[in-house]
Each structure stands twice: as structure tokens, then as C-alpha cells.
Design an enzyme around this catalytic site. Structure first.
Site, PDB file in Angstrom:
ATOM      1  N   GLY A 259     -19.756 -20.952  -4.306  1.00 21.54           N
ATOM      2  CA  GLY A 259     -19.291 -20.430  -5.589  1.00 21.54           C
ATOM      3  C   GLY A 259     -18.477 -19.155  -5.467  1.00 21.54           C
ATOM      4  N   ALA A 260     -19.019 -18.176  -4.749  1.00 14.72           N
ATOM      5  CA  ALA A 260     -18.348 -16.887  -4.664  1.00 14.72           C
ATOM      6  C   ALA A 260     -19.042 -16.035  -3.622  1.00 14.72           C
ATOM      7  CB  ALA A 260     -18.392 -16.177  -6.017  1.00 14.72           C
ATOM      8  N   MET A 261     -18.428 -14.885  -3.322  1.00 11.39           N
ATOM      9  CA  MET A 261     -18.970 -14.020  -2.277  1.00 11.39           C
ATOM     10  C   MET A 261     -18.817 -12.554  -2.661  1.00 11.39           C
ATOM     11  SD  MET A 261     -20.428 -13.714   0.619  1.00 11.39           S
ATOM     12  CE  MET A 261     -20.849 -12.076   1.191  1.00 11.39           C
ATOM     13  N   GLU A 262     -19.907 -11.822  -2.470  1.00 11.62           N
ATOM     14  CA  GLU A 262     -20.032 -10.452  -2.973  1.00 11.62           C
ATOM     15  C   GLU A 262     -19.465  -9.377  -2.050  1.00 11.62           C
ATOM     16  OE1 GLU A 262     -22.683 -12.418  -1.926  1.00 11.62           O
ATOM     17  OE2 GLU A 262     -24.135 -11.207  -0.832  1.00 11.62           O
ATOM     18  N   HIS A 295     -23.682 -12.452 -11.071  1.00 13.99           N
ATOM     19  CA  HIS A 295     -24.446 -12.551  -9.817  1.00 13.99           C
ATOM     20  C   HIS A 295     -23.774 -11.737  -8.705  1.00 13.99           C
ATOM     21  CE1 HIS A 295     -27.041 -14.722  -6.851  1.00 13.99           C
ATOM     22  NE2 HIS A 295     -26.001 -14.485  -6.061  1.00 13.99           N
ATOM     23  N   GLU A 296     -22.489 -11.973  -8.508  1.00 12.71           N
ATOM     24  CA  GLU A 296     -21.794 -11.273  -7.417  1.00 12.71           C
ATOM     25  C   GLU A 296     -21.729  -9.774  -7.698  1.00 12.71           C
ATOM     26  OE1 GLU A 296     -21.606 -13.156  -4.993  1.00 12.71           O
ATOM     27  OE2 GLU A 296     -21.698 -15.043  -6.095  1.00 12.71           O
ATOM     28  N   HIS A 299     -24.958  -8.084  -6.874  1.00 15.49           N
ATOM     29  CA  HIS A 299     -25.178  -7.920  -5.432  1.00 15.49           C
ATOM     30  C   HIS A 299     -24.734  -6.534  -4.949  1.00 15.49           C
ATOM     31  CE1 HIS A 299     -26.817 -11.495  -3.671  1.00 15.49           C
ATOM     32  NE2 HIS A 299     -25.809 -12.298  -3.960  1.00 15.49           N
ATOM     33  N   GLU A 318     -30.915 -12.744  -2.333  1.00 16.97           N
ATOM     34  CA  GLU A 318     -30.523 -13.880  -3.183  1.00 16.97           C
ATOM     35  C   GLU A 318     -31.542 -14.176  -4.282  1.00 16.97           C
ATOM     36  OE1 GLU A 318     -27.668 -14.646  -3.325  1.00 16.97           O
ATOM     37  OE2 GLU A 318     -26.802 -14.156  -1.370  1.00 16.97           O
TER      38      GLU A 318
HETATM   39  N1  B3K Z   1     -23.859 -14.612  -0.695  1.00 14.53           N
HETATM   40  C1  B3K Z   1     -22.977 -15.704  -0.941  1.00 14.53           C
HETATM   41  C2  B3K Z   1     -23.361 -16.939  -0.198  1.00 14.53           C
HETATM   42  C3  B3K Z   1     -22.774 -17.045   1.135  1.00 14.53           C
HETATM   43  C4  B3K Z   1     -23.047 -18.408   1.732  1.00 14.53           C
HETATM   44  C5  B3K Z   1     -22.588 -18.502   3.116  1.00 14.53           C
HETATM   45  N2  B3K Z   1     -22.774 -19.795   3.703  1.00 14.53           N
HETATM   46  C6  B3K Z   1     -22.866 -16.043  -2.379  1.00 14.53           C
HETATM   47  C7  B3K Z   1     -23.944 -15.532  -3.242  1.00 14.53           C
HETATM   48  O1  B3K Z   1     -25.085 -15.923  -3.158  1.00 14.53           O
HETATM   49  O2  B3K Z   1     -23.681 -14.667  -4.023  1.00 14.53           O
HETATM   50 ZN    ZN Z   2     -25.996 -14.336  -4.084  1.00 16.02          ZN
END
Ligand code: B3K
Ligand code: ZN
Length: 877
Positions: A259-262, A295-296, A299, A318
Site C-alpha cells: 500500500g505505502a511506505m513511511e 497510517h503512514e 508511523h 505495525e
Molecule cells: N511498513 C510498510 C510495509 C513494508 C513492507 C515491506 N515488504 C508499510 C506500512 O505498514 O506502513
Molecule cells: Zn505500517
């Protein structure tokens, strides 16, 4: 492949105080220079051990140690090793990498015409040689150089501190003032436009907010921007967390594994998790964007400022962040509906994971490939575990606990134990036994019975808990299960909960900790036999059973003051009815729906005081996947037939009420411009739920209304619901015309085309597999794009139970072929797509054989990635 164990954790031998990176981007390669200011870790003991840097698929060009060319190093597949000769030193390396041919979408890669990165969990080692582990935190500067024309925008974490021109190329240097692990590193280069806004934090600092997208998407950013500002405010108000940099950036990319990355200050998003506007995105998509942006953003504290010591602690960030985003969404929309959706999802999918071959604890003990552990257990069950702490401590002590956690561990990489310790210290509770939720896998069972004694006016609840064995964990110890409950009298009023031995009642609603294998609660002064409302709000992620009569379930469905349990009572009644119908189908009898369920639904439809989103949820029968999960032996074709028959019966019996509700809401929708807010979501949810029932009656007036809605609605929510109803209908000509018109209109919008693929892949019509196969040849389809894989292959195998489980096994063969193909190009996606096959033990022997045979075929297809190898071997074990 090697198995990594939590028990083997050791602190790093060396630390990296500063990381100075320089990227030279070209079309056919990229040069990466890294200057690492390093020193011996004082916490790691004496002497100077060999330094082993992680690195994968890197072409090493040079090594310089303390300013001098250095040749005495060793290289293997995954490491660059050398012997330092001082406590502190500076190591410079230069490598060549190939983002242009990186199809795994991990490390630095190209998506369309842009460069972007994905480093979590272990992608940074595909960019440069490094100590690629979350407990090595460093200050980063990043210089990005590329052609000005192709890449006018050059981004990395933190703030831009310098820029310059070199002929047709230009460069920008970024500096991140916060120490971070390499998994939070990000780089983006491309021809991007941005929507800009600002946010003034609680302490009065002004933060620039930018959402970068490809030019054609510039009109689809406003919802994400609004969501971001709401998230920033909410985190200040609810958790006291303020943003810490001068800029916060989001970039939308089309090719993204999740979905996305923080990444610190530079979140990279799957475009499906950013872009939303009325004409092209449904209400569900709008809500998903809001939740993922939140969510991001959250984080930044739960993950970035305080990060994980090692990847076994993944749920530390998470589970906690999912808990935070769920509370945010609950505050923005209907809290009860959010809870219903989350619980339905958890019970269907996480419970299945807990019951399958990949079952693992919230904090797993071992793994082969960490990418396989971004699971429903780590995320969703992890969030439930945090939620139980919230329930047990109460909101005040919980907030004291999170304050303490952030204050104590700011700038550190810590463990789940550290989180729980902060909760213990803030509340005075002993959470030793509670921590079994982190270490024991499996879904606990709680069998409850009630006994009323009219003589003594006491009511006793008897609890008996157990937990099935999971791989590597044959026996489990009792969990601490918070059970929120109320006891209702015949009028539906809550009776005061007065425990024998306590001086006063606890009120009409209270939480009791059940922490023994067998345990009873005795309530006194209970004037009549009550109906217990148990596990309110789903206060623990368990399977609770109580021998309710149908009358009691109907009573709870109408009377319980806990909205979640009203829904839950309806679900239990529906499950009972559906299980009867499934058995009827299996005996080749006509499945007959319980009249009382129909009457209950009728009563709900008459009740205009009920929240419409809630009503839509209550009218929604338990999903096929859920019915499969709770079955001892799942019979997907019978489940599908029974559920269809039930839906049909409801549609026929309640036609008038549904039609009235539909027409009314449709008319309001027609007169109201699209608004992405809760009361509008609710109206459209009920409208579309009604339409989907009504279409089952095949009445011409419904078909006509559906076509008008499809053709004239000004928003995707209504249009797509109408399309879905048509696609599942027997009206072949209308269906095919609608599909063709839709594809024509949206052929240039990949996200809408994803929806178009999915709606066909999940259609229960005959020959679904053939349709999916032919859609793979469609010009908008490509196996290289994860969204497309999920939309077509994932949707078919995961949601079209009748199609995937067809008796000749062709569904299984199809999926295995795709997994074998994807294994070579994108192992993470390949391993994810395997999930439906891992559930083979749920089915009757013949299906088991077919599914197992496909898993074996994958295993023997040669050259498996660790990702696919781990899932296949664990599934067959
Ligand atoms: N922290 C990332 C997930 C990364 C997955 C890598 N295979 C997204 C999230 O949970 O916000
Ligand atoms: Zn996350």
C-alpha cells in the site's frame, strides 16, 4: 535458504554515525557512492571483528578506507567483508546497480518514467553495501543527480540543503536531521507535479505538505491532502505527537508491492492509496486512502522516531500503528461500522492464517524471508493486542503509557517488551501473562455457559479457554482475555454487574479479565434470568461460543446497546441459517432460508432510526470466505450455492422494503453532489446493498434503475455498484455493453481498470476462469504491475471461491502457473498470491490432493526465491 531466529539476536559489531550517499541516475545504470562514518559498537565487546556489510546484486567498483584505496576485502553473494584496523573509520564504496531492470520492486527501481525506492525490510542492501538492520541508525545526507529534462524533481528524506547544474544534468542534496535505520531511506526522481498545502503544528511551526504525482493525476490529490491534515491534527490531539520536519512529502507510484511506505519525511505510496476523486474512486477507495495516509503519517512516531530493534519486533510498529489508524478512522466515520469491518476482516482472514501452515505469533520466533511476515497476524492481530491493552488499562493509563514509551525510547530501536513495560509502568499492572499474546500463535477459543439461580438471584458465567496447536507450538498456556460484557433484562436494560465478593456493582457494562483455563464469574442481585451480551466491541481476538437460542439472538439483534454485538447477533443467526442451507445443498435438497432471519431483516429495514451504514452491514450475510473459515471441511461450491439462495430469498421476500429504501436513497444521491463523508458513505452503502439484492429478482424495473444509475451517476461509487450488479446478473447483453462502455471510458485510468478487472474476476458466473485467462491478454493488463496481479489473479483466487475451487482443479493450476511466473520477476508478489493454495487442509480429500499437487509442482519448478520457497515448504510440511 537460511532460517533466522529471534533467539540469535546480537547487537551490531559496528555503528554508522553518518551516511553520505550520492546517486548518479542514468537510463541504463545508476552509480551509488556511499561514505560511511563508522565506529566499533561499545556495547558489542572487545576487539575488532571482521566488518560484514550486507549487499545484494551490487557491482562493486571501488572501496576506500580512511581515504586510501583498499583492496583487501572479501565478497560473497550477500556481503562485503573487511578487517578494520581502528575503532573509528570512514569507509567509501562505489557500486553500479540496475534500477531499470529491477522487476522485484525492492531497492531502487523504475516505475514508468520515474525512479523510486522501497527499502523495508531489507531492500537497502540492493542499493549499497551497508549494515542493513533496523538497530543501526544513522544521520543521512543524499545527493541525487539526473537529467534535468527527464527528472526535474529529485527528492530524498529530510530537507534540501544544496542544488546545482552540470550541463544537461542537475542535482539536489538532502539532509535528514533525524537518525534513522536504512529501511526508512527513500529517493524519488521524476517528472512530477505537486499539490502543495501547509499545516501549522500545535507549537506553531509551519510545515510544507506536498503530494507528488504524475501530471495526469494532479486532480486526484485533494482527498489525500485533506486526510493528511486531519491525521496530523488527530495525532496531536489524541497522542500528543507533533510533526518534526519542515516538509512532509508523499509520492504516488504505479508499481508498488504494497500500500505505502513511511520513509522519513518522504512517504512513497502505491497510487491506489493516494489518488481519489468522486468520478474515479469509490467510497471504499476514499476511505482506504484516508486510512493509509493516516497510517503512514502515524508511523513518524510509532516506527520512525521509535523503531524496531529487529524484524521479529515488526508488530511493535505495525500493530500499534494499525491500532492508531483504526481509532482515527473510527473518529472520522462511524466507529461501530469501522469496528464491524475490521472484525469481519480479522475473523475471515487472520483467523484463517492462525489456523493454517503459516501460523505464527505476533512476535514470530523465526523466519526465512522477512517479507513473508508482513502478515495479518503482525498487523491486524497485533493491533488487537494493543487494543486489549487499551481496554485493560483504560484510555487514561494507556495514553500515559504511550507518552512514556515515546519519551523513554525516542531515537531508539526497541522491542515489544519495551512497549509493554511502558504500559506496566504507567498503570501498575503486571502484564507478564498478557505477553503470551506476543509469543503464542493460534486463535484462542472461549466457551461460555450461563446459569441462573432464581433462589439466590445469582447468575454465573462459566468460562473455559483453550487454543489449538500451531506449527512448533503443540501446547498453549492460558491467555489474558479481556471480556467486555453486559447482562440484559427482558426489556433490554443493562443489569448492574455486581460480582459476588465485591462491595458495589461495576455498572451495566464492564470488562473482566479471564486468565485461567477454567473460570467463573458470579453476579449477585440479578432479579431475572438475563441474556448476556458477551465480548462487546469484540474485546479480544478469539472465538467465543455461547449456546444462544434463536430467540436470544433476535433479542440481542434488536436490543443490545452495544452496536457491535447487535451486528454480531445477526451474524450468528445468519451463520446458523446458512450452515443449515449448506447441509441442504450437500444433500441435494432445496436450501430453505430461516424465516425468522427474514423477519429480523424486515424489522431492520422498517427501522428508519438505524444508522444506514449500520443497516447495510447488518443486511450483509457472512462472506463465503468466513463460512469456509468456520467450517470443519469447507465445501466452497455448496457455500456459494447456499449463500446465493439465501440472498435470493431475502431479495424476493423483502422486495418492497428494499425497493423503497433504494429509490429513496438513489433520489437523494441524484440530487446531492458527491461528498466523501460519513453520512454520504452511509446513504450510498445502503442504496448499493439494496440494489445488489434487488437485482437478484431480475425484475425489469430494477434492471432499468440499475442501468440508469450506471449510465448517469456522477460518481464511481454508484457507477461501480451498478456495474457489479450487472456483472453478476444473467442479463448478458446489458452486462457486456456496460463492461465495454466502462473500459472504453476509463482505458487510460489504470486504477479504474483495476476495478474493471476485479469485478469480472470475482463474478460467480460460469467460466470465470476462462474470462480471467482471456483478460490476461487485455492491453491494460500486465503481470509486471502488482496492482494488476492483485486485481485479476488475486481477486479471482482469493474471492471467487466457486470459480477458483471448480472441481476439475483448473483454478489451482492457473494460480500455480502464475506463481511460477511471478517467482522469477517479483518474489514478494509471487509469495502473496500463494495464500489461497496454502489453505488446502480446509477442503475435502480430493481438493486437498489437487491443491497439494500444485504446491508440489511449484516446489519442483526449480530456482525458487526464498519468499516462495518458505511459503510452499511450510504449507506442505
Ligand atoms: N511498513 C510498510 C510495509 C513494508 C513492507 C515491506 N515488504 C508499510 C506500512 O505498514 O506502513
Ligand atoms: Zn505500517
Amino acid at each position: 535458504p537460511r532460517v533466522i531466529h529471534l533467539a540469535d539476536y546480537q547487537v551490531p559489531d559496528y555503528l554508522i554515525d553518518e551516511t553520505h550517499l550520492s546517486f548518479d541516475l542514468h537510463e541504463d545504470h545508476t552509480l551509488v557512492q556511499a561514505r560511511l562514518v563508522m565506529r566499533r559498537n561499545p556495547a558489542a565487546g572487545d576487539g575488532l571483528p571482521v566488518l560484514m556489510l550486507d549487499g545484494q546484486d551490487l557491482e562493486l567498483l571501488s572501496v576506500v578506507l580512511d581515504g586510501k584505496p583498499f583492496l583487501d576485502y572479501q565478497l560473497d553473494e550477500d556481503h562485503l567483508s573487511l578487517q578494520p584496523n581502528a575503532e573509528a573509520f570512514t569507509l567509501e564504496t562505489q557500486v553500479r546497480i540496475h534500477p531499470e531492470s529491477n522487476t522485484a520492486l525492492e531497492g531502487l527501481y523504475q516505475s514508468g518514467s520515474m525512479f523510486c525506492t522501497q527499502c523495508e525490510a531489507e531492500g537497502f542492501r540492493k542499493i549499497t553495501y551497508y549494515l542493513d538492520r533496523p538497530d543501526v541508525m544513522s544521520l543521512f545526507t543524499t545527493k541525487v543527480k539526473g537529467e534535468r529534462k527527464r527528472y526535474p524533481v529529485l527528492l530524498s528524506n529530510g530537507n534540501p540543503i544544496a542544488q546545482g547544474e552540470e550541463g544537461s544534468r542537475h542535482w539536489v542534496t538532502w539532509e535528514d536531521p533525524f537518525k534513522k535505520p536504512a529501511y526508512l531511506f527513500a529517493l524519488v526522481a521524476g517528472d512530477l507535479w505537486c499539490v502543495e498545502d501547509s499545516f501549522t503544528t500545535c507549537s506553531g511551526r509551519k510545515v510544507a505538505l506536498r503530494i507528488y504525482v504524475e501530471p495526469e493525476n494532479i486532480d486526484k490529490c485533494q482527498h489525500a491532502m485533506d486526510s493528511l491534515k486531519k491525521s496530523m491534527r488527530w495525532d496531536e490531539e489524541v497522542y500528543g505527537r507533533e510533526y518534526d520536519l519542515d516538509i512532509f512529502m508523499i509520492v504516488a507510484v504505479n508499481d508498488f508491492n504494497m500500500g505505502a511506505m513511511e520513509n522519513k519525511g518522504l512517504n512513497i505510496f502505491n497510487s491506489s492509496a493516494v489518488l481519489a476523486k468522486a468520478e474515479t474512486a469509490t467510497d471504499a477507495a476514499h476511505q482506504r486512502v484516508e486510512a493509509i495516509v493516516a497510517h503512514e503519517y502515524f508511523h513518524n512516531w510509532s516506527g520512525n522516531r521509535v523503531t524496531c530493534r529487529d524484524w521479529f519486533q515488526l508488530s511493535l510498529k505495525e500493530g500499534f500503528t494499525v491500532f492508531r489508524d483504526a481509532a482515527f478512522s473510527a473518529d472520522m466515520n462511524s466507529a461501530t461500522v469501522k469496528r464491524i469491518e475490521d472484525v469481519a476482516f480479522l475473523r475471515t482472514h487472520q483467523f484463517a492464517e492462525d489456523a493454517g501452515p503459516m501460523a505464527h505469533a505476533v512476535r514470530p520466533e523465526s523466519f526465512i524471508e522477512i517479507s513473508n511476515f508482513y502478515t495479518l497476524t503482525v498487523y491486524e492481530k497485533g493491533s488487537e493486542v494493543v487494543g486489549m491493552l487499551h481496554t485493560l488499562l483504560g484510555p487514561k493509563a494507556f495514553r500515559k503509557g504511550t507518552d512514556l514509551y515515546f519519551e523513554r525510547h525516542d531515537g531508539q530501536a526497541v522491542t515489544c517488551d519495551d512497549f509493554v513495560k511502558a504500559m506496566e509502568d504507567s498503570s501498575g499492572l503486571d502484564l507478564t501473562q498478557f505477553k503470551r499474546w506476543y509469543s503464542q500463535a493460534g486463535t484462542p477459543r472461549l466457551a461460555v455457559t450461563g446459569q441462573y439461580d432464581a433462589q439466590t438471584k445469582t447468575y454465573t458465567l462459566n468460562f473455559s479457554q483453550s487454543c489449538p496447536a500451531t506449527p512448533g507450538q503443540p501446547e498453549k498456556l492460558p491467555f489474558v482475555i479481556p471480556v467486555a460484557l453486559g447482562l440484559l433484562d427482558a426489556q433490554g436494560q443493562e443489569l448492574p454487574l455486581h460480582l459476588a465478593g465485591e462491595s458495589a456493582p461495576r455498572g451495566g457494562h464492564a470488562v473482566f479479565s479471564i486468565d485461567q483455563a477454567e473460570q467463573s464469574l458470579v453476579f449477585i442481585n440479578i432479579p431475572e434470568e438475563p441474556v448476556p451480551s458477551l465480548l462487546r466491541g469484540f474485546s479480544a481476538p478469539i472465538k467465543l461460543s455461547f449456546p444462544y437460542t434463536q430467540d436470544q439472538l433476535l433479542f440481542l439483534m434488536q436490543q443490545d446497546s452495544d452496536g457491535f454485538n447487535r451486528w454480531e447477533a445477526g451474524q450468528q443467526l445468519a451463520v446458523q441459517s446458512l450452515q443449515t442451507m449448506i447441509a441442504q445443498v450437500q444433500r441435494k435438497e432445496t436450501p430453505i432460508l430461516n424465516q425468522r432471519l427474514i423477519q429480523a431483516y424486515d424489522a431492520l429495514l422498517q427501522d428508519t432510526s438505524l444508522d444506514q451504514a449500520m443497516l447495510a452491514e447488518m443486511l450483509n450475510l457472512p462472506a463465503e470466505a468466513y463460512l469456509a473459515e468456520i467450517a470443519t471441511v469447507a465445501d466452497p461450491l455448496a457455500i456459494h450455492a447456499a449463500r446465493q439462495a439465501a440472498r435470493q430469498a431475502i431479495a424476493e421476500a423483502l422486495f418492497d422494503s428494499l425497493w423503497l429504501r433504494y429509490q429513496h436513497n438513489r433520489e437523494v444521491s441524484r440530487q446531492t453532489p458527491y461528498v466523501a463523508e460519513s453520512e454520504h458513505f452511509a446513504r450510498r452503502a445502503l442504496q448499493n446493498a439494496a440494489l445488489s439484492y434487488l437485482m437478484l429478482t431480475e425484475r425489469p424495473e430494477v434492471l432499468a434503475a440499475c442501468l440508469v444509475q450506471f449510465q448517469t451517476a456522477d460518481n464511481m461509487t454508484e457507477r461501480f455498484a451498478a456495474l457489479a450488479a450487472l456483472v453478476q446478473s444473467p442479463f448478458e447483453a446489458e452486462r457486456e455493453t456496460a463492461l465495454a462502455d466502462f473500459a472504453h471510458e476509463f482505458k487510460d485510468n489504470p486504477l479504474v481498470m483495476d476495478q474493471w478487472f476485479s469485478v469480472q474476476a470475482t463474478s460467480p458466473l460460469a467460466r470465470a476462469l476462462e474470462r480471467v485467462q482471456s483478460l490476461m491478454g487485455h492491453s491494460a493488463f500486465t503481470l509486471k504491475n502488482p496492482n494488476k496481479v492483485r486485481a485479476l489473479i488475486g481477486a479471482f483466487a482469493g474471492q471467487n471461491h466457486a470459480g477458483f475451487h471448480r472441481v476439475d482443479g483448473a483454478g489451482y493450476r492457473f494460480l500455480a502457473d502464475r506463481v511460477i511466473e511471478l517467482n522469477g520477476s517479483n518474489p514478494q508478489i509471487a509469495a502473496r498470491q500463494l495464500t489461497p493454495l496454502t489453505k488446502w487442509r480446509k477442503y475435502a480429500p480430493e481438493r486437498q490432493q489437487q491443491m497439494k499437487a500444485e504446491l508440489e509442482r511449484i516446489l519442483n519448478s526449480g530456482n525458487l526465491s526464498p519468499d516462495v520457497y518458505e511459503v510452499v515448504t511450510k504449507s506442505l510440511a
